[in-house]
Design an enzyme around this catalytic site. Structure first.
Site, short mmCIF file in Angstrom:
data_model
loop_
_atom_site.label_atom_id
_atom_site.label_comp_id
_atom_site.label_asym_id
_atom_site.label_seq_id
_atom_site.Cartn_x
_atom_site.Cartn_y
_atom_site.Cartn_z
N ASP A 43 0.84 -1.21 0.00
CA ASP A 43 0.00 0.00 0.00
C ASP A 43 0.87 1.25 0.00
O ASP A 43 2.03 1.20 0.44
CB ASP A 43 -0.84 0.08 1.29
CG ASP A 43 -1.72 -1.13 1.48
OD1 ASP A 43 -2.03 -1.79 0.49
OD2 ASP A 43 -2.08 -1.38 2.64
N1 URA Z 1 -1.03 -5.86 4.18
C1 URA Z 1 -1.51 -4.61 4.15
O1 URA Z 1 -2.51 -4.31 4.78
N2 URA Z 1 -0.88 -3.70 3.39
C2 URA Z 1 0.24 -3.98 2.69
O2 URA Z 1 0.80 -3.10 2.03
C3 URA Z 1 0.73 -5.29 2.73
C4 URA Z 1 0.07 -6.22 3.49
#
Ligand code: URA
Length: 236
Positions: A102
């Site tokens: 993310d």
């Molecule tokens: N889980 C999440 O919530 N975000 C990420 O970027 C990776 C794993």
């Protein structure tokens, strides 16, 4: 491969621009002999302005992704490609992130131009463990590790429970999670299912690969032996 095609595929310019580079005498072999656009070459022997070429096709790199960059080409904001040499965006085949982090997650991101390898890494069959450190808005309740390990946790709007995951408590509001699958916003949604909220998230490891001392925002190409450590004995 002909030099002109090699240069164009590595993003040194269009074929026309690659021909022009050669005509200007800027492309040589390791001994400094000028090369011609039609020459068949070994990429390791080619120099542009005296510099070795970028890594050839089959590149796998690790990037220490900072918070604030997205794993996309289209986002109008900062993207992970901004952290690579500009030429890398022009390569053919394209370099793509292996799975996603993310925007608000930092840490280890792999990128490659090897589509088959990418699919092998993200395939559920490979079940490569990924390790995350999460900072939380509220204190842990104490039952999270058992819940995550149970293999029964169903995330909102999903119909298959999560695979068992391991959680280690690092502090009242800090935990390390090892996941064996990759679902959308998985870590954030797992803690949301316990009434908590992730305020910081960092991926430190994929299989046997760790960021080591790679500074935030920097990348490096992986050596073949490092790829072996990614898969580990179980999935080879
Ligand atoms: N889980 C999440 O919530 N975000 C990420 O970027 C990776 C794993």
């Amino acid at each position: 491969m002909k030099l002109v095609r090699l240069l164009a595929n590595l993003g040194y310019g269009s074929r026309k621009q690659a021909v022009a580079l050669c005509r200007q005498g800027r492309v040589t072999d390791a001994a400094g002999e000028v090369l011609y656009a039609d020459d068949k070459v070994d990429p390791a022997e080619v120099r542009v302005d005296g510099e070795p070429l970028d890594p050839p096709q089959g590149l796998v790199l690790m990037l220490h992704k900072p918070v604030g960059h997205t794993c996309s080409t289209k986002d109008p904001g900062r993207v992970v490609y901004d952290l690579l040499p500009p030429r890398f965006r022009l390569r053919n085949p394209a370099i793509s992130p292996v799975g996603r982090l993310d925007r608000d997650t930092s840490g280890l991101l792999l990128m490659t131009d090897d589509g088959a390898l990418l699919h092998r890494i993200v395939s559920p069959k490979s079940a490569i463990p990924k390790v995350y450190e999460a900072g939380l808005a509220q204190d842990l309740r104490g039952d999270e590790a058992a819940l995550f390990a149970s293999g029964t946790l169903l995330l909102e709007s999903e119909d298959t429970p999560l695979l068992p995951a391991e959680m280690e408590t690092l502090g009242p509001r800090r935990a390390r999670l090892t996941l064996h699958e990759g679902r959308y916003h998985q870590v954030r949604r797992m803690f949301a299912a316990t009434g908590n909220r992730v305020v910081s998230l960092h991926r430190s490891r994929i299989g046997g690969l760790a960021l080591g001392d790679l500074p935030e925002g920097r990348w490096r190409a992986l050596a073949p032996a490092e790829l072996d450590s990614l898969f580990g004995a179980a999935s080879r």
